[in-house]
Write an enzyme that holds these catalytic residues in place. Sequence first.
Site, short mmCIF file in Angstrom:
data_model
loop_
_atom_site.label_atom_id
_atom_site.label_comp_id
_atom_site.label_asym_id
_atom_site.label_seq_id
_atom_site.Cartn_x
_atom_site.Cartn_y
_atom_site.Cartn_z
NE ARG A 93 -1.94 1.55 3.53
CZ ARG A 93 -3.15 1.84 3.08
NH1 ARG A 93 -3.93 0.86 2.63
NH2 ARG A 93 -3.56 3.08 3.04
CB CYS A 117 -3.75 -3.49 5.43
SG CYS A 117 -3.52 -2.64 6.98
N PRO A 123 -7.93 4.66 5.22
CG PRO A 123 -8.74 6.38 6.55
CD PRO A 123 -8.20 5.00 6.61
CG ASP A 125 -9.72 10.97 4.64
OD1 ASP A 125 -9.01 9.97 4.93
OD2 ASP A 125 -10.03 11.82 5.49
CB ILE A 398 -1.84 4.87 14.95
CG1 ILE A 398 -0.97 5.78 15.80
CG2 ILE A 398 -1.66 5.10 13.46
CD1 ILE A 398 -1.06 7.26 15.46
NE ARG A 468 5.02 -6.02 2.83
CZ ARG A 468 3.90 -5.35 2.86
NH1 ARG A 468 2.77 -5.96 3.20
NH2 ARG A 468 3.84 -4.07 2.55
C1 EPZ Z 1 3.05 4.91 7.62
O1 EPZ Z 1 1.87 4.42 7.02
C2 EPZ Z 1 3.99 3.72 7.80
N1 EPZ Z 1 4.28 3.11 6.52
C3 EPZ Z 1 3.36 2.66 8.71
O2 EPZ Z 1 4.35 1.64 8.93
C4 EPZ Z 1 3.04 3.31 10.05
O3 EPZ Z 1 2.40 2.36 10.87
C5 EPZ Z 1 2.14 4.54 9.83
O4 EPZ Z 1 2.76 5.46 8.92
C6 EPZ Z 1 1.86 5.28 11.13
O5 EPZ Z 1 3.07 5.70 11.69
C7 EPZ Z 1 5.24 3.66 5.73
O6 EPZ Z 1 5.83 4.66 6.06
C8 EPZ Z 1 5.56 2.95 4.46
P1 EPZ Z 1 -0.70 7.19 8.15
P2 EPZ Z 1 0.76 5.48 6.46
O7 EPZ Z 1 -1.26 7.80 6.93
O8 EPZ Z 1 1.43 6.72 6.01
C9 EPZ Z 1 -5.25 7.74 9.24
C10 EPZ Z 1 5.24 -0.52 8.94
O9 EPZ Z 1 5.02 -1.45 9.75
N2 EPZ Z 1 -5.38 8.27 7.88
O10 EPZ Z 1 0.33 7.97 8.94
O11 EPZ Z 1 -0.10 4.76 5.52
C11 EPZ Z 1 -4.93 6.25 9.24
O12 EPZ Z 1 -6.12 5.49 9.16
C12 EPZ Z 1 4.09 0.31 8.42
O13 EPZ Z 1 6.37 -0.18 8.56
C13 EPZ Z 1 -6.57 8.89 7.51
O14 EPZ Z 1 -7.50 8.99 8.30
O15 EPZ Z 1 -0.07 5.78 7.79
C14 EPZ Z 1 -4.23 6.07 10.56
O16 EPZ Z 1 -5.20 5.93 11.58
C15 EPZ Z 1 2.75 -0.23 8.87
N3 EPZ Z 1 -6.69 9.38 6.25
C16 EPZ Z 1 -3.49 7.39 10.75
O17 EPZ Z 1 -4.10 8.33 9.86
C17 EPZ Z 1 -5.67 9.29 5.33
O18 EPZ Z 1 -5.83 9.78 4.20
C18 EPZ Z 1 -2.01 7.31 10.42
O19 EPZ Z 1 -1.90 6.76 9.12
C19 EPZ Z 1 -4.47 8.67 5.73
C20 EPZ Z 1 -4.34 8.17 7.01
#
Ligand code: EPZ
Length: 490
Positions: A93, A117, A123, A125, A398, A468
């Site tokens: 993703r 996942c 999301p 958004d 989170i 991964r």
């Molecule tokens: C990054 O994912 C990391 N992945 C994740 O690591 C990590 O767990 C996560 O940040 C949180 O720190 C990479 O950097 C490749 P987010 P990301 O957008 O960017 C919500 C690992 O194990 N959200 O910061 O996809 C979301 O649902 C992986 O290495 C929205 O609401 O995470 C979550 O609750 C797993 N709307 C929170 O924000 C959006 O458009 C944080 O998600 C995007 C996210």
Amino acid sequence: MDKIRVRGGARLSGQVRVSGSKNASLPILAACLLVDGPTVLEGVPRLEDVRNMCHILEHLGVVHEWLPDGSLRVEVVDDRNVHAPYHYVRTMRASFCLLGPLWARRGRAQVSHPGGCVFGHRPIDLHLKGMRALGADIRIDKGDVHASGPVRGGRVYLGSNFGSTVLGTANTLMAACLAEGETVIEYAAQEPEIADLCRFLRACGARIEGIGTHRLHIRGVPKLRGCRYRVINDRIEAGTLLAAGVLTGGEVEVLGAEPDHLSAFLDALERAGARFEIGFREPGDGAGAELGAELPGLVEARPPRVSREGRALRLPRTGEQGGRLLTDRIFYEDERRVGDGPGEEGIPFLRTLPMDPEELEATDVATMPYPGFPTDLQAQFMALMLVAKGVSVITEKIYPERFIHVSELARLGARIRREGPCAIVQGGRELCGATVMASDLRASAALILAGLVARGTTAIRRVYHLDRGYESLDRKLAALGADIVRLKEV
Ligand code: EPZ
């Protein structure tokens, strides 16, 4: 498909060098779409996710080559394709962070919606909010997100009920670098990986202020040029290796672990009564990270440079409290630092000190965006709390569903109760080896950690999840004395 067999009981000891950061490498690889000419990246780990990202980039006209010195050369040779299809994006993703750079550099982009996942709903958004703030015409059609139109500077707030978004910030930041005009991103993610992306982009000629803060100010430029850049080390791998040292009561030195990237985790270890120290090594020391070798003497920290422009941060000097010997190191946010090679003080390390793990105290943590406790170390910390005396409450703010590892840990005899976004861990119970199933990257690591202290043998299946995001974690643990082997799953 492989599985990993762990026999519990070994007390780990030795020196191990942490690999480059997966979560810094992936957006920086995506950012290579923005630049003209070759880029050479140092420290990129050889992981499944990195291989996947390189395959997708190949599909998008970007060639890559692993050079003899271990660095990765990347160059755009054909910029006609703008489509990152589902069969690529569904495998990883994080590839959704191709949307911003693809649109900004090629005028339009079509990237598959990444879907959900094992953590539950994921999301996008905020990603789309960021693109729209820069003028994108966004359309979702047959599962693909389409972005088109000229990229213009704008202002956008990227916070949600869960805090900031890491890759949502990355997408918006990357597009803004080539926008017409200026962009302000409020409530930008502060993760070290985003700061590293900013430093990479600045090394390519981008104009970014506020690196490491919640407010990024970007002045668009007409073009970016490739550069040579070293990605930061992987703080999540470092925390995982430290947890292995504390869990087994051994002396494990994690070379290259950046303490100021792990403040919340170190604070939790300290509250749990773990003993560790921070120090620096001369760049020549531990170069090969010969594991178990006699550790060269601790290099006394020299009076640190304090950058003219950066903020000086000082670790609280706790002296002997909690057994944490502190080398008085002033951390500085030197925004001009390109890459993360050894500074003047040498290479940082964190070292766990011998203790009886049963002296660990139950400790509560709640995951939050950086600099809060990282969700990517939640499962590993839960494994640690299994040996601590008392009841710990782990709150996942989170990804409230990120507890698949609880059921598998229960197979080892762990007593953990779910209450909504909380897991209530009854520590101090004996764990007994069994066969368990990995479900995601960090859960796999937690199962291995539990196997290190479970009586008998633990077999972890589906370890492709582990591969991964960890570069040879089983081999690193074996070199520290763990009884751990990788076997073919028949
Ligand atoms: C990054 O994912 C990391 N992945 C994740 O690591 C990590 O767990 C996560 O940040 C949180 O720190 C990479 O950097 C490749 P987010 P990301 O957008 O960017 C919500 C690992 O194990 N959200 O910061 O996809 C979301 O649902 C992986 O290495 C929205 O609401 O995470 C979550 O609750 C797993 N709307 C929170 O924000 C959006 O458009 C944080 O998600 C995007 C996210």
